[in-house]
Motif scaffolding. Structure first.
Motif, short mmCIF file in Angstrom:
data_model
loop_
_atom_site.label_atom_id
_atom_site.label_comp_id
_atom_site.label_asym_id
_atom_site.label_seq_id
_atom_site.Cartn_x
_atom_site.Cartn_y
_atom_site.Cartn_z
N THR A 3 0.82 -1.15 0.05
CA THR A 3 0.13 0.05 -0.11
C THR A 3 0.79 1.25 0.08
O THR A 3 0.69 2.20 -0.73
N GLN A 174 -7.38 5.02 -1.18
CA GLN A 174 -6.34 4.46 -0.36
C GLN A 174 -6.17 4.97 1.17
O GLN A 174 -5.81 4.34 1.98
N GLU A 177 -8.62 2.91 2.93
CA GLU A 177 -8.13 1.64 2.91
C GLU A 177 -7.01 1.72 4.19
O GLU A 177 -7.15 0.60 4.89
N GLN A 204 -6.00 -1.93 -8.78
CA GLN A 204 -5.06 -2.49 -7.74
C GLN A 204 -5.55 -2.36 -6.35
O GLN A 204 -5.64 -3.43 -5.72
N ASP A 207 -8.36 -4.92 -6.05
CA ASP A 207 -7.85 -6.29 -6.00
C ASP A 207 -7.20 -6.53 -4.48
O ASP A 207 -7.39 -7.40 -3.98
N ARG A 208 -6.84 -5.49 -3.80
CA ARG A 208 -6.40 -5.68 -2.57
C ARG A 208 -7.35 -5.85 -1.54
O ARG A 208 -7.32 -6.72 -0.71
N PRO A 212 -7.28 -9.63 0.62
CA PRO A 212 -6.36 -8.99 1.80
C PRO A 212 -5.45 -9.88 2.22
O PRO A 212 -5.55 -11.37 2.25
#
Length: 215
Positions: A3, A174, A177, A204, A207-208, A212
């Motif tokens: 990340t 992000q 996240e 991406q 996808d994360r 996880p």
């Protein structure tokens, strides 16, 4: 890619967005010169010179050359501000040049001034949204954990003012996240893909969230 690494890459790419949007400033400013005073005309001249120097700094392959050009851009921005201290465009120019030099805290202070009354009144909604997005980038870069809430606040306002800014949605995703707010992050990444279906950062991010890390 982790990340933090993805965030750093995203911020590097996104820094360019505000600059290219800022290139409209000189055109808008120069069209007003007939009806404004000589002092403002001189301020605009320094701003245009500073914007040109910043463009050269960003394209320079040599780091030393880039830094020197960015310093010159800051000098021109300061000249403009000495003549017109309330000019948000010059404050943004200075922030971008300082950021390129690595002076992120100083860049953040310059953006704070641009986004505060009375300077902020000179910005259109789109320009204000871009400036908020840039400030959020700097909040994360200076201290992403301590300033995460401030970054989210700026990004929520930024996407409201410029809803076609896919990169702002990605950074918002992000930030959510990192705060552990998976549902909100997913919505932000989804919105980024609606605006820019080819966004690798948004894909991406999703996808994360879908896969996880274990443990």
């Amino acid at each position: 890619m982790g990340t933090d690494a993805m965030l750093q890459l995203t911020m590097l790419l996104l820094t360019l967005a505000l600059f290219f949007g800022m290139l409209n400033f000189p055109k808008k400013a120069l069209t007003k010169l007939r009806s404004r005073g000589r002092t403002t005309a001189l301020s605009n001249r320094h701003f245009v010179q500073g914007a040109q120097l910043l463009a050269r700094a960003r394209s320079a392959r040599n780091r030393t050359t880039s830094i020197n050009l960015a310093k010159d851009a800051v000098f021109e921005a300061d000249k403009a501000l000495s003549l017109d201290p309330k000019d948000a465009a010059s404050l943004i120019l200075k922030a971008l040049a300082l950021d390129l030099m690595g002076h992120k805290s100083s860049a953040l202070r310059s953006l704070d001034a641009a986004l505060s009354p009375p300077a902020v009144k000179s910005l259109s909604e789109r320009e204000k949204g871009d400036a908020l997005f840039k400030r959020a980038e700097l909040h994360v870069a200076v201290n992403k954990r301590r300033r995460l809430d401030s970054a989210v606040e700026d990004l929520v306002a930024a996407v409201r003012l410029s809803s076609d800014n896919a990169k702002a949605y990605c950074l918002l995703g992000q930030c959510y996240e990192m705060k552990g707010m998976s549902d909100e992050a997913r919505k932000a990444f989804d919105q980024a893909l609606r605006v820019d279906p080819g966004s690798p950062a948004a894909r991406q991010g999703l996808d994360r969230l879908a896969h996880p890390p274990s443990g």
